[in-house]
Design a protein around this motif. Structure first.
Motif, mmCIF file in Angstrom:
data_model
loop_
_atom_site.group_PDB
_atom_site.id
_atom_site.type_symbol
_atom_site.label_atom_id
_atom_site.label_comp_id
_atom_site.label_asym_id
_atom_site.label_seq_id
_atom_site.Cartn_x
_atom_site.Cartn_y
_atom_site.Cartn_z
ATOM 1 N N LYS A 157 0.752 -1.103 -0.164
ATOM 2 C CA LYS A 157 0.001 0.017 -0.102
ATOM 3 C C LYS A 157 0.803 1.216 -0.166
ATOM 4 C CE LYS A 157 -4.434 0.791 0.135
ATOM 5 N NZ LYS A 157 -5.488 -0.174 -0.627
ATOM 6 N N GLU A 211 0.640 5.167 0.619
ATOM 7 C CA GLU A 211 0.086 6.034 1.119
ATOM 8 C C GLU A 211 0.959 7.383 1.407
ATOM 9 O OE1 GLU A 211 -3.573 3.853 3.284
ATOM 10 O OE2 GLU A 211 -1.783 4.084 4.571
ATOM 11 N N THR A 212 1.165 8.367 0.369
ATOM 12 C CA THR A 212 1.936 9.449 0.654
ATOM 13 C C THR A 212 1.544 10.759 0.048
ATOM 14 O OG1 THR A 212 3.024 9.046 -1.510
ATOM 15 C CG2 THR A 212 4.230 7.974 0.319
ATOM 16 N N SER A 213 1.573 11.987 0.341
ATOM 17 C CA SER A 213 1.196 13.156 0.039
ATOM 18 C C SER A 213 1.429 13.239 -1.638
ATOM 19 C CB SER A 213 1.892 14.305 0.685
ATOM 20 O OG SER A 213 3.019 14.360 0.614
ATOM 21 N N GLN A 267 -0.876 11.331 -3.580
ATOM 22 C CA GLN A 267 -2.441 12.148 -3.418
ATOM 23 C C GLN A 267 -2.229 13.344 -4.426
ATOM 24 O OE1 GLN A 267 -5.101 10.973 -1.991
ATOM 25 N NE2 GLN A 267 -3.847 9.145 -1.368
ATOM 26 N N ASP A 286 -6.089 3.051 -5.769
ATOM 27 C CA ASP A 286 -6.548 2.683 -4.121
ATOM 28 C C ASP A 286 -5.092 2.960 -3.325
ATOM 29 O OD1 ASP A 286 -5.545 0.558 -5.134
ATOM 30 O OD2 ASP A 286 -7.074 -0.721 -3.762
ATOM 31 N N GLY A 287 -3.940 3.021 -4.127
ATOM 32 C CA GLY A 287 -2.851 2.941 -3.491
ATOM 33 C C GLY A 287 -2.268 1.712 -3.644
ATOM 34 N N THR A 288 -2.549 0.561 -4.224
ATOM 35 C CA THR A 288 -2.046 -0.454 -4.061
ATOM 36 C C THR A 288 -0.848 -0.837 -5.416
ATOM 37 O OG1 THR A 288 -4.113 -1.664 -3.454
ATOM 38 C CG2 THR A 288 -2.506 -3.103 -4.345
#
Length: 419
Positions: free
Chosen positions: A11, A13-15, A18, A143-145
């Motif tokens: 996963k 999940e970083t700025s 985004q 979804d970040g995968t």
């Protein structure tokens, strides 16, 4: 080392991840989802995001064929541009001035080491297998995968550069991958000379294929290699593996000079062309490099300038020499000094002090005096030309401080003496 496919997910999940979600991208995602086709980010952008770097370009991969994309994008009133990539599976669409390149998953049916005939597929693993390096075969869902089929995440974590599967097979699909290997080694690896023996052997066995790759494509990669880390050690490996013979390097490249120039200039950020010049002995080397690499006239000009002036740059009064060189009149066949070329020469020599002074200096422009000299009775033709030459010398003696009035006054004093 051969890798078997083994899907690993992670996963993200970083700025930075985004930040890629523009309204235009969100619309593209919604369109593919609406028409039941998968869409993921592919390759280099995924690698960069995992390295916590903002990607320069984002490529997309999909299970939809080009015909299917054209059909539903047209139905959604999405403009499509540059359809030349369609036969290779790429559709470029434009949403509110933002372009998106989307390529169908594919496998190479037949390759000649430069081009490939492709067959479309919906299998993400097969598409990953046809890519060059493990760190470049990654996919990223919205979804970040992160989807990793060939150990790319781990290789990226360990800063290792490896081909996907069998190195020889990947190279024979596109021989330019030899140079891409060296380029990414200089970008990713944290160890200067830690190449796997199997990889170097595969390169040695396939170097001749580079002879059929265009000079333009090779030159792009060589400049990136020279612009990265470990440039000198990578160039040595390029010579040791025989890659140099097929890629525009001189047969007896001056590796010692390259070492010296690299060490003394590395903090000055020299152009990769400046570093490349260190390998060349003379104009003949430069001409041969131009023929093979199809470099631009401007690039050749910089190389010729460095080759000539690296032995003529004086040790004393160097700033004065650099300033004066901008105004040299040179024969057409020679390379005219320019501000940027002189800067690169100073970087080549590792002269940071003169480089700073020269960079802070704004070259003045010699006044346009021809018309005003004619108004003051100077005859046109050879006489006018000779006076202008003397005025330029006087301007130079003043360290370029004399303005129009001083020069015209001097012209009036000497005009009757010029014949």
């Amino acid at each position: 080392m051969n890798y078997k496919a083994n899907l690993v997910t992670q996963k993200l999940e970083t700025s930075l991840f985004q930040d890629i979600f523009t309204p235009q991208l969100s619309r593209l995602i919604d369109i593919f989802k609406k028409h039941n086709y998968e869409l993921r980010i592919a390759g280099g952008a995924v690698r960069d995001l995992l390295l916590n770097m903002s990607p320069h370009d984002i490529d997309f991969a999909t299970t939809a064929t080009p015909d299917q994309m054209k059909e539903f994008l047209k139905a959604e009133d999405i403009r499509m541009i540059n359809l030349k990539g369609e036969k290779h599976g790429t559709i470029t669409c434009r949403i509110d001035e933002e372009n998106f390149e989307v390529t169908t998953l594919r496998i190479d049916v037949e390759t000649d080491g430069r081009h490939a005939e492709v067959q479309f597929t919906t299998d993400w693993q097969l598409d990953a297998l046809r890519r060059d390096l493990t760190i470049n075969q990654l996919f990223l869902g919205f979804d970040g995968t992160v989807y990793d089929y060939y150990n790319g995440i781990n290789d990226l974590r360990e800063k290792k550069v490896r081909f996907v599967g069998d190195a020889g097979e990947r190279i024979r699909e596109d021989y330019l991958r030899i140079l891409r290997y060296f380029r990414f080694y200089g970008r990713i690896s944290e160890v200067e000379n830690n190449h796997e023996a199997e990889t170097l052997m595969a390169i040695k066995e396939n170097v001749s294929g580079l002879s059929n790759i265009s000079g333009e494509r090779i030159w792009v990669e060589l400049k990136k290699i020279l612009d990265g880390k470990y440039a000198t050690s990578l160039v040595k490996v390029i010579y040791d593996t025989g890659v140099s013979t097929h890629t525009g390097f001189p047969q007896n490249g001056n590796l010692k000079e390259l070492d010296i120039v690299y060490e003394r200039s590395k903090d000055l950020k020299p152009s990769p062309i400046t570093l490349y010049s260190a390998l060349l002995s003379d104009e003949e080397d430069a001409a041969e490099a131009k023929n093979r690499l199809k470099m631009s006239n401007e690039e050749l000009g910089l190389i010729r300038f460095i080759i000539k002036y690296r032995t003529l740059l004086p040790d004393e009064n160097r700033l004065t020499w650099c300033q004066d060189s901008i105004y040299l009149e040179v024969p057409k066949k020679e390379t005219k000094p320019t501000v940027e070329r002189v800067k690169e020469l100073l970087k080549y020599m590792g002269d940071s002090e003169t480089l700073k002074s020269f960079s802070d200096w704004t070259p003045p422009k010699f006044p346009n005096l021809g018309h005003k000299l004619l108004e003051r009775g100077v005859k046109s033709g050879p006489t006018l030309g000779k006076i202008l030459i003397q005025l330029k010398e006087k301007w130079k003696e003043s360290r370029y401080l004399y303005g129009e009035e001083e020069l015209l006054e001097y012209a009036m004093k000497i005009k009757d003496k010029i014949k």
